[in-house]
Every structure is written in structure tokens, then in C-alpha cells.
Design a protein around this motif. Structure first.
Motif, PDB file in Angstrom:
ATOM      1  N   HIS A 123       0.860  -1.249   0.170  1.00 28.06           N
ATOM      2  CA  HIS A 123      -0.131   0.123   0.013  1.00 28.06           C
ATOM      3  C   HIS A 123       1.193   0.916   0.148  1.00 28.06           C
ATOM      4  N   ASN A 124       2.309   1.508   0.821  1.00 28.33           N
ATOM      5  CA  ASN A 124       3.196   2.552   1.032  1.00 28.33           C
ATOM      6  C   ASN A 124       3.660   2.332  -0.009  1.00 28.33           C
ATOM      7  N   ASP A 125       3.968   1.766  -1.064  1.00 27.86           N
ATOM      8  CA  ASP A 125       4.151   1.279  -2.248  1.00 27.86           C
ATOM      9  C   ASP A 125       3.457   2.077  -3.324  1.00 27.86           C
ATOM     10  N   GLU A 126       2.349   1.982  -3.494  1.00 28.66           N
ATOM     11  CA  GLU A 126       1.167   2.201  -4.435  1.00 28.66           C
ATOM     12  C   GLU A 126       1.564   3.804  -3.996  1.00 28.66           C
ATOM     13  N   THR A 127       1.394   4.188  -2.792  1.00 28.43           N
ATOM     14  CA  THR A 127       0.551   5.330  -2.630  1.00 28.43           C
ATOM     15  C   THR A 127       1.572   6.423  -2.587  1.00 28.43           C
ATOM     16  N   LEU A 128       3.570   6.125  -2.652  1.00 31.50           N
ATOM     17  CA  LEU A 128       4.390   6.770  -3.020  1.00 31.50           C
ATOM     18  C   LEU A 128       4.164   7.114  -4.369  1.00 31.50           C
ATOM     19  N   ALA A 129       4.231   5.899  -5.263  1.00 24.52           N
ATOM     20  CA  ALA A 129       4.073   5.857  -6.730  1.00 24.52           C
ATOM     21  C   ALA A 129       2.481   6.402  -7.064  1.00 24.52           C
ATOM     22  N   LEU A 130       1.639   6.866  -6.480  1.00 25.84           N
ATOM     23  CA  LEU A 130       0.571   7.764  -6.677  1.00 25.84           C
ATOM     24  C   LEU A 130       0.784   9.317  -6.912  1.00 25.84           C
ATOM     25  N   ILE A 131       1.403   9.831  -5.467  1.00 31.98           N
ATOM     26  CA  ILE A 131       2.855  10.963  -5.222  1.00 31.98           C
ATOM     27  C   ILE A 131       3.520  11.252  -6.345  1.00 31.98           C
ATOM     28  N   ASP A 132       4.069  10.152  -6.998  1.00 33.86           N
ATOM     29  CA  ASP A 132       5.646  10.496  -7.825  1.00 33.86           C
ATOM     30  C   ASP A 132       4.619  10.770  -9.420  1.00 33.86           C
ATOM     31  N   ASP A 133       3.275  10.364  -9.596  1.00 30.39           N
ATOM     32  CA  ASP A 133       2.599  10.189 -10.757  1.00 30.39           C
ATOM     33  C   ASP A 133       1.519  11.679 -10.170  1.00 30.39           C
ATOM     34  N   THR A 134       1.078  11.961  -9.496  1.00 26.36           N
ATOM     35  CA  THR A 134      -0.061  13.537  -9.691  1.00 26.36           C
ATOM     36  C   THR A 134       0.684  14.144  -8.970  1.00 26.36           C
ATOM     37  N   ARG A 135       1.708  14.069  -9.092  1.00 29.36           N
ATOM     38  CA  ARG A 135       2.731  15.045  -8.082  1.00 29.36           C
ATOM     39  C   ARG A 135       1.510  16.141  -7.067  1.00 29.36           C
ATOM     40  N   PRO A 136       0.958  16.313  -6.232  1.00 28.23           N
ATOM     41  CA  PRO A 136      -0.205  17.194  -5.430  1.00 28.23           C
ATOM     42  C   PRO A 136       0.975  18.076  -4.630  1.00 28.23           C
ATOM     43  N   ASP A 137      -0.380  18.744  -4.297  1.00 24.07           N
ATOM     44  CA  ASP A 137       0.614  20.191  -3.223  1.00 24.07           C
ATOM     45  C   ASP A 137       0.461  19.708  -2.365  1.00 24.07           C
ATOM     46  N   VAL A 138      -0.260  19.375  -1.825  1.00 22.40           N
ATOM     47  CA  VAL A 138      -0.214  19.034  -0.192  1.00 22.40           C
ATOM     48  C   VAL A 138       0.064  17.417   0.327  1.00 22.40           C
ATOM     49  N   VAL A 139       0.757  16.633   1.285  1.00 18.60           N
ATOM     50  CA  VAL A 139       0.585  15.699   1.721  1.00 18.60           C
ATOM     51  C   VAL A 139       0.743  15.721   3.229  1.00 18.60           C
ATOM     52  N   LEU A 140      -0.557  15.226   3.762  1.00 22.34           N
ATOM     53  CA  LEU A 140      -1.013  15.368   4.812  1.00 22.34           C
ATOM     54  C   LEU A 140      -0.407  13.878   5.970  1.00 22.34           C
ATOM     55  N   VAL A 141       0.479  13.773   6.634  1.00 29.10           N
ATOM     56  CA  VAL A 141       0.882  12.677   7.582  1.00 29.10           C
ATOM     57  C   VAL A 141       0.734  12.610   8.861  1.00 29.10           C
ATOM     58  N   THR A 142      -0.420  11.088   8.754  1.00 27.79           N
ATOM     59  CA  THR A 142      -0.550  10.925  10.766  1.00 27.79           C
ATOM     60  C   THR A 142      -0.247   9.613  10.778  1.00 27.79           C
ATOM     61  N   ASN A 143       0.382  10.015  11.749  1.00 26.42           N
ATOM     62  CA  ASN A 143       1.077   7.980  12.405  1.00 26.42           C
ATOM     63  C   ASN A 143       0.502   8.333  13.798  1.00 26.42           C
ATOM     64  N   SER A 144       0.792   7.571  14.251  1.00 22.74           N
ATOM     65  CA  SER A 144       0.337   6.449  16.254  1.00 22.74           C
ATOM     66  C   SER A 144       1.753   7.063  16.710  1.00 22.74           C
ATOM     67  N   TYR A 145       1.804   7.595  17.437  1.00 21.24           N
ATOM     68  CA  TYR A 145       2.604   7.873  18.125  1.00 21.24           C
ATOM     69  C   TYR A 145       2.580   6.794  19.560  1.00 21.24           C
ATOM     70  N   GLN A 146       2.696   5.957  19.263  1.00 22.96           N
ATOM     71  CA  GLN A 146       2.372   4.917  19.955  1.00 22.96           C
ATOM     72  C   GLN A 146       3.499   4.198  20.724  1.00 22.96           C
ATOM     73  N   THR A 147       3.869   4.167  21.475  1.00 24.86           N
ATOM     74  CA  THR A 147       5.181   2.672  21.569  1.00 24.86           C
ATOM     75  C   THR A 147       4.616   1.344  20.589  1.00 24.86           C
ATOM     76  N   LEU A 148       5.236   0.836  19.082  1.00 25.84           N
ATOM     77  CA  LEU A 148       5.163   0.516  18.033  1.00 25.84           C
ATOM     78  C   LEU A 148       6.665  -0.555  18.186  1.00 25.84           C
ATOM     79  N   SER A 149       6.700  -1.958  17.613  1.00 29.96           N
ATOM     80  CA  SER A 149       8.072  -2.521  17.682  1.00 29.96           C
ATOM     81  C   SER A 149       7.769  -2.978  16.080  1.00 29.96           C
TER      82      SER A 149
END
Length: 732
Positions: A574-600
Motif C-alpha cells: 500500500h505504501n509503495d502504491e501511495t508513493l507511486a501515486l504521489i510521484d505521478d500526480t505531484r500533489p500540492d500537499v501531503v498530510l501525514v498522521t501516524n500513531s505515536y504509541q509504542t510500536l515494534s
């Protein structure tokens, strides 16, 4: 965890008092050590691998139950399955059901009806001996909220054992019956051993595969735990061979095993897949202890580990296991997390309840005529006569305990109500002078912004922080707790492919759109959608919003461990497809929200700030090369869960969240990456907190539905304020 101990295949008639009583003191020591490890880990969080005590119980149960069945076959040439199950029911069910009934009632009365209803459902699964499959199912449902712990979650291990008790005796019965048809007088131990060996190999291989791909299912599954029970059973089939073990080797083997069990609690970590191969050490160590005491007279020398106090803990181990988690969950809701108060209270109550259950329920009913065929009047009359004095003394003890408990409750009720925190920048009448920082803790650039709507919103947050009782919320507090609130239809876009949604179904645009915004991240990003969509669809919004966030899929170049089957590969794709989409469409803004919980990280343990910076930086640098701007919108602080902190007679003060060290470290790592790529960091704590104090509601709207996810109602309510903030920060 709940079996009758008897030595297996002794070389000569037993003479020691311990064997005469039907107890192997080395097994009592194992039980005491195992239950202590589990309880201490659950209560204190240390040692982190204390849960392996459950694996010790699995091996011991497989060993003892198989030994009982084989000895019956040796003595009588047959096995009475009905008699076996009657004994198991008398041994297991009364105490188990008692704890379920009282635990459900206490949860309902002390915490609230929503938690009580949830506990009742879990109790029904536990009564049906299917608790492990129930918790495995809810554990892998990533649409489910990160809700509070069930007071009966520990019943999963009892369900695994009970399923073993149901199936394995039938296999032994079939083997014995087949041997008799062939006129064989000996019990077919070799054939049973071969079956068990195949079971061990198959279950262990499956457990290893499941432990890597679906950790939660692997942890709870009977199929992935069968190898542990089967190894105990395999040792029981080999009991006659143990008579040849030299006596001089028995104490060292027992000590090595016990030390290995204890060490496994400290060395078992999340970096090793569990239960395979992670449970190998406690399982092998338990087998050493069992083997050392099999086929000999008495118990190998273990010094103080076979003393009377240790044996008492072994006797109480089943009741202690049943009660401890119920007491912990309810106690934490009432007393909070202060170790000085919570830990001793939980331990003392657990011991008291366990002693009462053992002496008044476990032992008497095990020797009762319950479920036995034939006339019952005389056996029951004799049983009552034998235990009359026990129940008299027990009644006095229970009344004394009830009086003490009532006194504690009265003292608790008389305590002053929780005092709201003092909010810096607030005047005596509760109005805010000015504080839009969201918290005293960095990072963030939003404290000096001129956002009138944000100042008004902060005033509402401050007012919520001063509340000492719950207002009438919309959605109601009960609907948040029991999950009956109206959910957002947009959450389906968090798993668009599985839900049959097209990209257009997860795109929203203003009639005047000239800017393209792509939202990426995990479930915390998904719960921002309802705040962003009204901005995109407003007549003067001016932008198109494309959702590429996905449940359980942080936007980082790291294989973040998750219990969802196949999510590691799915997330990477999914992330690879998202990066490819961003490369192709060249959006103005990419908003990123990830959890700041303890992750492994899969196979590497807890993700450090440096590793997070590396993983997020890889994606951010690529996005920065295609998009005009990369913007991080922070998630809510990961702290109080409204379903855990709210209780009958409680105060909203109990549910105030604060920013964790993990949250701050993760935010600082994101900030460093954005500084490198010229991105923007927006600290959204200004929408949920004032001076790092974050209430459970703002106005009449609950903020979070669990520890980290915004409610739909809150996202909609805060949307205009978020829009003003993003415009002032020149994000939109």
C-alpha cells in the motif's frame, strides 16, 4: 493448572509424606513459581516475560492428565471417560464459574453497565471453554477500538486446557481400545508417543508460522499451543523409562529446570516470535523438572523450594490465577495506577479471595458426590457432615472479610472528589487568558498564532478540565463505552480494497478546488478524515482531498509489527502504491498522521526514535521531491482511555490525558525529518489539550473513543478550528 498430582511409575512403593498425600513437591514448586511469575508481571509489568508461567502450566497439565489416564488403563485395562470428565468438571468448573459470576457483578456495579455487559459476554465465552478463540477474534479486528482489558482475558489459557481435556482422553481411549482388540495387555505407550511426536512437530511448525504472520492468533490459538501440552503428555508416556535415570542426576536436573523457568521470564522479549520459538525455553525447563521427579521415590532435593509455604502457593495456584486479573482490572479502575496503592491492594485481595475459594469451593467440591451416578442422598449427607466445620469457619471468615471490604468501600466513598488540575493561564473564573500551546512540552510552533477560533476552543478545553462530574455528552458516554455510537461511514476508506471502494469513493473536493491534498498514515489519520472532509467539501474550500491512509499501516519505511494477518506485506504494498501515486500526480500537499504509541519493528523489537526518523525520513524525502509540501499532523496523546478510566461515581478528572515520553520522542523525530526536507509540523494538541492537560470531552462531545482515536462527533465539531489553524499555518 488444575490437576491432581501423582508421581508416575515409581520404582518402588512411595514412602515419603509428600507422595502419600498424592503431591509431587517439585510440581508444587513449579506451580508456585509459574503463578507468581504471571501475577507479578500482570500487576507490576515486570519481568516482561512473566506470562511464560502459562506455558509451564500447559506442560504440567499435559503431563499429569496423560499420566492419570495411562495409570487407569494400566490398572483396569480401560479408561472411563465419563468418570474422567466428572472429576475435571468438579475440579475446574465451580471455582471458575464463581469467579466469572462475581467478577461480572463487580464489574457492573463498580465500573459501569457497559463494561459489565462486555464482561458478561466474555464470561459466556469462558463458560463455553472458547475464550481463547473469542479473544483471538477480537484481537485481530483492527476496526475495533483499542478498548480496556477484559477482567476475564486470562481465561483464554483455561479454554486451551479444557479443549485438551475434551479431545486428548478420547485419543488415549481409542488407543487402549484398539490394543485390547488386538489382545495386547500393555498400554500402547509407543503408539501414543508416536502420535504425540507428530502432534508436537505439526503444532510447533504451525505455531512458528502463525507467530510471525498473526501474533495475536498464535498467542491464543489451541492449535499453536498444542505442542506444549503434547510435550508434557509425551514425557508421561515415557515415564517407565525414567526409572533408569540415576538418582544423582535428579536434583541437578530439577534445579536447572527451575532456574530455566525463572530465567525465561527475564529473557523472553517481543523480538522473538511467540509461542514458537519463544516458548521453547520455559517448556524445556519445565520438562527437566518433571523428568527429574518421575520414576523415583519422593522429590529431588530442592531445599526451600519444597517448603510448606511454597506448597501452599502451589495449592492456591488455580484460584490465584482465576482471581488476580479480575481484581487487577477492577482495582485499577477504582484506585488508579499508583503502585504504592494498587499493587499491595491487588495482591492482598487476590490472596484472600483465593484462600477462601480454595478452602470453601475447590477442595470440598472436588471430594463431593457432584455428578456421580447412583443414589446421592447418603453421599451428600456424609459430605455435609465432613465439611460442616469448614463452612462454619469459612462463614465467619467471609463475614469478617465482607466487613473489612465494606469499610474500605466506605473510606473510598468518603474520600474527597478528585480536584481538577490548575491550568496555567486561566483566571479565577475559569476563563483563559491565552494559551493555545496545547502543552508545555515541545515540539510545536502553534502557541503564538493569532487564531481567534482556537482561543475560543481552548477556553472550552479549560472549562472541561475544571469539571468534577460528567455532563450529558452527545454521543453519550454509554454509547462510547459500549460501541453503539454512530460511526463514520468514511472509516471504510481505511481498508478501501477489502470494502470494495474505488479511489473516487475516497476522494472529496470543493467546487472551487485548485489544490490537491493527499492524506496518508494509519488509523489515527483515518480518524482525522471527518474533520478534513467538511473543509474539502465547503464551497470555498479550494482543495481536493484524496485519502491514502490505511488502518494498521503507518507511513514509514519500517515493517511495523501488527496482529492483523498479512498486514506487513499489505502495508508495504500500500505504501509503495501511495508513493507511486504521489510521484505521478505531484500533489500540492501531503498530510501525514501516524500513531505515536509504542510500536515494534517486526523481528527487531521496540522502534527507537532514531529508527523512526530513519523510516519516516525515507518516505518523507521521496514525497518532498514530488509534492509542494509535506505536513505532519500529530495524533492525540496516547494516554487515558475513557472506557478504562470512567467508572460509577468517578470524575472526568480521572480521564485527563497527558503527553507521554514516547509521543514527544516520536514528534521530535518527525520534526527533525521535516526540518531536513522543508516540511511543516502542526502540533494538533492545541485542539485537544491546554498546557499538556487533555480532557476526555470538550463542550458536550467526547474527544477519543479509546486511547488514540478521535470520535466522529469530535472530529466534526473541531473541523472549523482545524481549518483556521491550517490556513494560518499556510498548509491550505
Amino acid at each position: 493448572m488444575h490437576t491432581i498430582d501423582r508421581n508416575i511409575a515409581p520404582r518402588r512403593p512411595p514412602t515419603t509424606a509428600s507422595v502419600a498425600r498424592g503431591h509431587r513437591l517439585d510440581i508444587q514448586a513449579l506451580r508456585a513459581l509459574a503463578v507468581t511469575m504471571v501475577v507479578v508481571e500482570h500487576v507490576t509489568g515486570r519481568p516482561t516475560g512473566g506470562f511464560v508461567g502459562v506455558d509451564v502450566f500447559f506442560v504440567v497439565s499435559g503431563f499429569l492428565i496423560t499420566g492419570l489416564l495411562l495409570r487407569e488403563a494400566d490398572r483396569h485395562g480401560r479408561i472411563s471417560i465419563a468418570a474422567f470428565w466428572r472429576r475435571r468438571i468438579r475440579r475446574i468448573v465451580p471455582a471458575s464459574v464463581l469467579v466469572l459470576v462475581l467478577g461480572t457483578a463487580a464489574t457492573w456495579l463498580v465500573i459501569g453497565s457497559s463494561r459489565g455487559t462486555s464482561a458478561a459476554i466474555d464470561a459466556l465465552w469462558s463458560v463455553a471453554s472458547l475464550a481463547n478463540w473469542h479473544f483471538a477474534s477480537t484481537g485481530t479486528d483492527y476496526f475495533a477500538s483499542q478498548g480496556p482489558e477484559s477482567p476475564f482475558q486470562h481465561y483464554w489459557s483455561l479454554a486451551v486446557e479444557e479443549q485438551f481435556y475434551l479431545v486428548w482422553p478420547l485419543v488415549v481411549l481409542a488407543a487402549v481400545a484398539l490394543a485390547r482388540r488386538r489382545n495386547e495387555t500393555a498400554v500402547p505407550r509407543v503408539a501414543l508417543g508416536f502420535v504425540l511426536l507428530l502432534l508436537v512437530l505439526g503444532s510447533f511448525a504451525w505455531a512458528w508460522q502463525q507467530s510471525v504472520t498473526s501474533p495475536t492468533v498464535a498467542y491464543f490459538s489451541s492449535l499453536t499451543r498444542a505442542w506444549e501440552l503434547a510435550l508434557g503428555a509425551l514425557l508421561a508416556t515415557a515415564a517407565p523409562a525414567m526409572t533408569r535415570l540415576p538418582d544423582v542426576l535428579r536434583p541437578p536436573l530439577a534445579w536447572i529446570g527451575l532456574i530455566g523457568v525463572g530465567a525465561s521470564a527475564w529473557v523472553t522479549t517481543s523480538t522473538v516470535p511467540f509461542p514458537a520459538p519463544g516458548a521453547l525455553l520455559p517448556v524445556a525447563a519445565t520438562l527437566l523438572v518433571l523428568a527429574s521427579g518421575t520414576g523415583c521415590v519422593g522429590t529431588p532435593w530442592l531445599g526451600p523450594l519444597v517448603s510448606r509455604p511454597v506448597s501452599i502457593v502451589g495449592d492456591l495456584s488455580y484460584s490465584v490465577y482465576l482471581w488476580h486479573f479480575v481484581v487487577l482490572v477492577i482495582g485499577r479502575s477504582v484506585l488508579g495506577d499508583d503502585p504504592a496503592v494498587l499493587w499491595p491492594t491487588v495482591l492482598v485481595l487476590t490472596i484472600a479471595l483465593s484462600a477462601a475459594t480454595y478452602h470453601l469451593v475447590e477442595r470440598p467440591l472436588l471430594s463431593s458426590p457432584l455428578l456421580e451416578p447412583g443414589p446421592r442422598a447418603r453421599p451428600w449427607r456424609r459430605w455435609r457432615q465432613e465439611h460442616r466445620s469448614t463452612y462454619r469457619r469459612g462463614g465467619v471468615a467471609l463475614l469478617t472479610g465482607a466487613a473489612l471490604a465494606a469499610s474500605v468501600v466506605a473510606v473510598q466513598a468518603a474520600r474527597p472528589a478528585a480536584v481538577p488540575p490548575v491550568v496555567p493561564g486561566a483566571s479565577a473564573d475559569g476563563t483563559v487568558v491565552t494559551d493555545t500551546s496545547g502543552g508545555s512540552a515541545a515540539p510545536g510552533d502553534d502557541q503564538a498564532l493569532d487564531v481567534p477560533a482556537l482561543s475560543e476552543w481552548s477556553a472550552e478545553i479549560t472549562q472541561a478540565l475544571s469539571a468534577t462530574s460528567w455532563p450529558d455528552l452527545d454521543p453519550s458516554l454509554e454509547s462510547v463505552l459500549d460501541g453503539t455510537r454512530t460511526g463514520s461511514p468514511h472509516l471504510a476508506c481505511g481498508d478501501a480494497e477489502a470494502q470494495g471502494l474505488t479511489p473516487d469513493d475516497c476522494t472529496w473536493a470543493s467546487p472551487t478546488a485548485t489544490t490537491t491534498v493527499v492524506l496518508v498514515g494509519d488509523s489515527t489519520a483515518m480518524h482525522h478524515l471527518d474533520a478534513l472532509i467538511p473543509l474539502a467539501e465547503s464551497p470555498d474550500g479550494g482543495f481536493t482531498l484524496i485519502n491514502r491512509s490505511k488502518f494498521a499501516c503507518p507511513f514509514v519505511d519500517i515493517r511495523v509489527q501488527n496482529d492483523v494477518a498479512g498486514i506487513l506485506e499489505s502495508c508495504r504494498a500500500h505504501n509503495d502504491e501511495t508513493l507511486a501515486l504521489i510521484d505521478d500526480t505531484r500533489p500540492d500537499v501531503v498530510l501525514v498522521t501516524n500513531s505515536y504509541q509504542t510500536l515494534s519493528e517486526d523481528g527487531a523489537g521496540t522502534i527507537t526514535p532514531d529508527r523512526w526518523s530513519e523510516g519516516f525520513g525515507a518516505h518523507a524525502r521521496r514525497v518532498a521531491g514530488a509534492a509542494r509540501s509535506v505536513v505532519v499532523l500529530t495524533p492525540p496523546p496516547d494516554d487515558a482511555d475513557i472506557a478504562s478510566c470512567s467508572r460509577r461515581g468517578g470524575s472526568p478528572v480521572d480521564c485527563i490525558s497527558r503527553t507521554s515520553r514516547t509521543w514527544l520522542d516520536r514528534a521530535a523525530a518527525d520534526r527533525e525529518v521535516l526540518d531536513e526536507v522543508g516540511g511543516t509540523f502542526v502540533d494538533l494538541r492545541v485542539l485537544t489539550c491546554v498546557s499538556d492537560l487533555c480532557p476526555a470531552f470538550v463542550g458536550t462531545v467526547p474527544v477519543k473513543e479509546d486511547r488514540v482515536h478521535l470520535t466522529t462527533a469530535f472530529a466534526l465539531a473541531v473541523s472549523p478550528v482545524l481549518g483556521d489553524l491550517l490556513r494560518v499555518r499556510q498548509v491550505l
